[in-house]
Scaffold this active site. Structure first.
Site, PDB file in Angstrom:
ATOM      1  N   GLU A  44       0.827  -1.211   0.000  1.00 29.19           N
ATOM      2  CA  GLU A  44       0.000   0.000   0.000  1.00 29.19           C
ATOM      3  C   GLU A  44       0.863   1.264   0.000  1.00 29.19           C
ATOM      4  OE1 GLU A  44      -3.079   0.421  -0.537  1.00 29.19           O
ATOM      5  OE2 GLU A  44      -3.675  -1.682  -0.508  1.00 29.19           O
ATOM      6  N   GLN A  49       0.826   6.902  -5.273  1.00 28.02           N
ATOM      7  CA  GLN A  49       1.302   7.718  -6.399  1.00 28.02           C
ATOM      8  C   GLN A  49       2.222   6.966  -7.357  1.00 28.02           C
ATOM      9  OE1 GLN A  49       1.114  11.457  -5.621  1.00 28.02           O
ATOM     10  NE2 GLN A  49       0.982  11.364  -3.428  1.00 28.02           N
ATOM     11  N   TYR A 127      -6.811   6.172   4.553  1.00 28.49           N
ATOM     12  CA  TYR A 127      -6.896   5.202   3.464  1.00 28.49           C
ATOM     13  C   TYR A 127      -6.026   3.967   3.767  1.00 28.49           C
ATOM     14  CZ  TYR A 127      -5.794   2.685  -0.687  1.00 28.49           C
ATOM     15  OH  TYR A 127      -5.597   1.644  -1.548  1.00 28.49           O
ATOM     16  N   ASP A 145      -9.834   6.421  -1.877  1.00 28.73           N
ATOM     17  CA  ASP A 145      -8.708   7.169  -2.442  1.00 28.73           C
ATOM     18  C   ASP A 145      -9.196   7.755  -3.763  1.00 28.73           C
ATOM     19  OD1 ASP A 145      -8.854   5.007  -4.120  1.00 28.73           O
ATOM     20  OD2 ASP A 145      -6.720   4.520  -4.054  1.00 28.73           O
ATOM     21  N   CYS A 215     -25.122   2.288 -12.609  1.00 28.08           N
ATOM     22  CA  CYS A 215     -24.310   3.512 -12.786  1.00 28.08           C
ATOM     23  C   CYS A 215     -25.130   4.660 -13.359  1.00 28.08           C
ATOM     24  CB  CYS A 215     -23.123   3.202 -13.697  1.00 28.08           C
ATOM     25  SG  CYS A 215     -22.041   4.625 -13.904  1.00 28.08           S
TER      26      CYS A 215
HETATM   27 FE1  SF4 Z   1     -17.416   3.400 -14.389  1.00 27.94          FE
HETATM   28 FE2  SF4 Z   1     -18.738   3.010 -16.668  1.00 27.94          FE
HETATM   29 FE3  SF4 Z   1     -18.834   1.201 -14.706  1.00 27.94          FE
HETATM   30 FE4  SF4 Z   1     -20.058   3.531 -14.460  1.00 27.94          FE
HETATM   31  S1  SF4 Z   1     -20.516   1.926 -15.934  1.00 27.94           S
HETATM   32  S2  SF4 Z   1     -18.825   2.517 -12.916  1.00 27.94           S
HETATM   33  S3  SF4 Z   1     -18.629   4.882 -15.498  1.00 27.94           S
HETATM   34  S4  SF4 Z   1     -17.009   1.795 -15.904  1.00 27.94           S
END
Ligand code: SF4
Length: 365
Positions: A44, A49, A127, A145, A215
């Site tokens: 971790e 970065q 985190y 994160d 989503c």
């Molecule tokens: Fe990400 Fe697309 Fe999955 Fe939404 S549908 S979480 S934008 S990869």
């Protein structure tokens, strides 16, 4: 308060989908084959970065030298930095070492299981504490994160600056709400994996996404626009001249101060911030600071650019042949060829390589 509100049944389905996707297709990474908190913690810290591909060789070499926490705690700082050299952000290695010593003394050599105890260790923020404790011990702690925040922001169609305190707090709450409490380690890694491989910063691959059905950004057709770009600080440009002093035996002089960001307080060649004629200013600096008379020619070794956070550094190294290296308190005089035995940053390594290449006609041992 959460950005994503799902009915209990939907939430269970959402979790099942993501966990099944992770179980079936996760990348084969060495830190995923262990529950040893030391090894997970090390991964971790190294991954902060830094890309996975860059971390892999360092991870195995570091563990070969410091296979457990006690070995790390008992090592000299210089040896730890040496194994870290090239990976950058050296405060990570220093803090790792300090934390290992503290764990040895205060926690019997085992990474603490309590969140507050983990958080009180050097270099460990919310985190990292949540990641190590959930993966190694199965503690029900969600991680947040930049990667996870991006996924959550898209799932919930969150607009605006994600790092704004109120938004970040709500994202943190969202991460905890979604967390699969019976498999927190896998869940957190699945979220990170989704952000790293599918829900990537540019061009998210929604067609392959296991949770696309939930989503909101995808439904609204704005997945690629989120999260909103953050205002970047204006870059600061500076030019540094570096002096590779070289005596007839092939020895050079390195110090441990100067430009902290570029050389990370590791061993470095003397440097000076310059404005115009680098060679003349550097010559003057060497005379004034080290009482050195530079009779011979100062050979430019080729400028290079380095970007460190918001600073754009142009580095102008010069090879300066001297009859005798100056006496400087706290400095070291290694052979130029053996400089890499000391902890040095990649900028210093590049300068040394250029000097070695240029002076390969002279006897250097
Ligand atoms: Fe990400 Fe697309 Fe999955 Fe939404 S549908 S979480 S934008 S990869």
């Amino acid at each position: 308060m959460s950005f994503i509100a799902l009915a209990p049944r939907e939430l269970r389905k959402f979790r099942r989908k993501l966990l099944a996707w992770f179980a079936a297709g996760q990348r084969d990474l060495p830190w995923r084959k262990t529950k040893d908190p030391y090894r997970i913690w090390l991964s971790e810290i190294m991954l902060q970065q830094t890309r996975v591909a860059a971390v892999l060789p360092y991870y195995s070499k570091f563990l070969a030298r410091f296979p457990n926490l006690a070995a790390l705690a008992r090592a000299r700082t210089e040896a730890v930095l040496q194994r870290w050299a090239g990976l950058g952000y050296y405060s990570r290695a220093r803090n790792l070492h300090r934390a290992a010593k503290e764990i040895l003394v205060r926690h019997g050599g085992r990474f603490p299981r309590g969140y507050d105890a983990a958080l009180s260790l050097p270099g460990i923020g919310r985190y990292t504490a949540s990641a190590v404790l959930s993966i190694a011990y199965g503690e029900p702690l969600g991680v947040l994160d930049g990667n996870v925040a991006r996924v959550l922001a898209r799932l919930g169609a969150v607009r605006g600056d994600l790092r704004a305190p109120a938004t970040w707090k709500k994202l943190d709450d969202t991460a905890h709400t979604l967390l699969a409490r019976d498999a927190p380690g896998d869940w957190n890694q699945a979220m990170m994996e989704l952000g790293a491989t599918v829900c990537t910063p540019k061009s998210p691959r929604c067609a392959e996404c296991p949770v696309a059905a939930w989503c909101r950004a995808r439904k609204l057709g704005i997945a690629g626009e989120l999260p909103a770009a953050r205002a970047k600080p204006k870059p600061v440009r500076l030019t540094l001249a570096a002096a590779v002093l070289l005596d007839p035996r092939g020895k050079t002089l390195v110090i441990r101060k100067g430009d902290g960001a570029l050389f990370s307080r590791l061993w470095q060649f003397p440097v000076l911030e310059i404005t115009a004629n680098g060679a003349a200013q550097l010559r003057q600096h060497l005379e004034k600071t080290f009482g050195l008379t530079v009779d011979g020619r100062m050979t430019p070794l080729g400028a290079a650019r380095h970007t460190v956070t918001f600073r754009q550094v142009r580095l102008e190294p010069y090879l300066v042949r001297v009859v005798k290296l100056p006496e400087v308190q706290g400095a070291r005089k290694p052979s130029l060829m053996r400089l890499a035995d000391l902890p040095i940053s990649s900028a210093t390594r590049k300068i040394a390589d250029a000097a070695i290449a240029y002076s390969s006609g002279v006897p250097i041992h």
